[in-house]
Scaffold this active site. Sequence first.
Site, mmCIF file in Angstrom:
data_model
loop_
_atom_site.group_PDB
_atom_site.id
_atom_site.type_symbol
_atom_site.label_atom_id
_atom_site.label_comp_id
_atom_site.label_asym_id
_atom_site.label_seq_id
_atom_site.Cartn_x
_atom_site.Cartn_y
_atom_site.Cartn_z
ATOM 1 N N ARG A 179 -21.251 17.853 -17.117
ATOM 2 C CA ARG A 179 -22.384 17.979 -17.846
ATOM 3 C C ARG A 179 -23.334 17.036 -17.587
ATOM 4 O O ARG A 179 -24.625 17.096 -17.098
ATOM 5 C CB ARG A 179 -22.505 18.797 -18.745
ATOM 6 C CG ARG A 179 -21.878 20.336 -19.071
ATOM 7 C CD ARG A 179 -22.241 21.373 -19.788
ATOM 8 N NE ARG A 179 -21.457 22.358 -19.768
ATOM 9 C CZ ARG A 179 -21.928 23.605 -20.935
ATOM 10 N NH1 ARG A 179 -22.918 23.460 -21.610
ATOM 11 N NH2 ARG A 179 -21.198 24.473 -20.266
ATOM 12 N N ASP A 216 -34.419 28.905 -28.910
ATOM 13 C CA ASP A 216 -33.609 28.164 -28.198
ATOM 14 C C ASP A 216 -34.099 26.643 -28.735
ATOM 15 O O ASP A 216 -35.261 26.257 -29.488
ATOM 16 C CB ASP A 216 -34.153 27.870 -27.330
ATOM 17 C CG ASP A 216 -32.640 27.956 -26.420
ATOM 18 O OD1 ASP A 216 -31.499 28.719 -26.284
ATOM 19 O OD2 ASP A 216 -32.111 26.733 -25.689
#
Length: 269
Positions: free
Chosen positions: A33, A141
Amino acid sequence: MQLQPKDFERIKTHMLRLYGINLEKKEALVISRLSQLALNAGFHTFSDYVDAAFKNTVLMQQMVTKLTTNYTYFMREEKHYHFLTETALPELAQTNPRCRNLKVWSAGCSSGDEAYTTAVVMHEWLGQHWKECDFNVVGSDISHDMLVFARRGIYTEDALKGMPELWRNRYFAPAEPGTRSVSPELSRRVRFQELNLMQPFPSAFQNFNIIFCRNVMIYFTMERKVELLRRFYDALAPGGYLFIGTSETMPPEKPPFRYLSPAIYQKER
């Protein structure tokens, strides 16, 4: 790019301490990632990239965004929305016939798909009484980038393919070629806020009728998961509902939620 043990340890410790995310034995995930992210930022070694990220809030935020799961889509785990309209909302309407001040929280909302889906489903269920209801969805978030995307409210046709065609046409207007934008009547009911679930909830985060926290706790340690579930319990109004991911399980030490069906729980009245 090779990730040195000391750099992996720094990343792992940081993510666990601040966000409750357990990356133990996830070195391959971190490399996959972050490698392209580091190269795009002009770094040729992970050590240089990690050193810079811990000194630069923008780089760190990008790292956090990449290391948190942002996979979501409209109408995900559709059975939950059936339960919402067939059981949860009718029960809430019994004690609140005009649906005043209904509060819904999409915790770990990522790009906003879940928050907008919930608003659409509730809008459809409320029907002609929609304008009379004081109803809001808040999506939270930890990723600033995801929240910018969610607030923009523009999605590709492919992203919306899970939505019934009638709902797509009613709530998502054609925008740029191949995209649609959230309608004003829907966006008025949905707001987004940056929030780290491992930190104390803001004072306004209480008395929710419904909380969605699906596929968020997968990488949490058991201790952090139990702590978060207790705070969700406190944030729910009596009789409120908690939806978790269908692939997740409740820990034995969970708060006294009442089990209703797979991944659906209720706080006592």
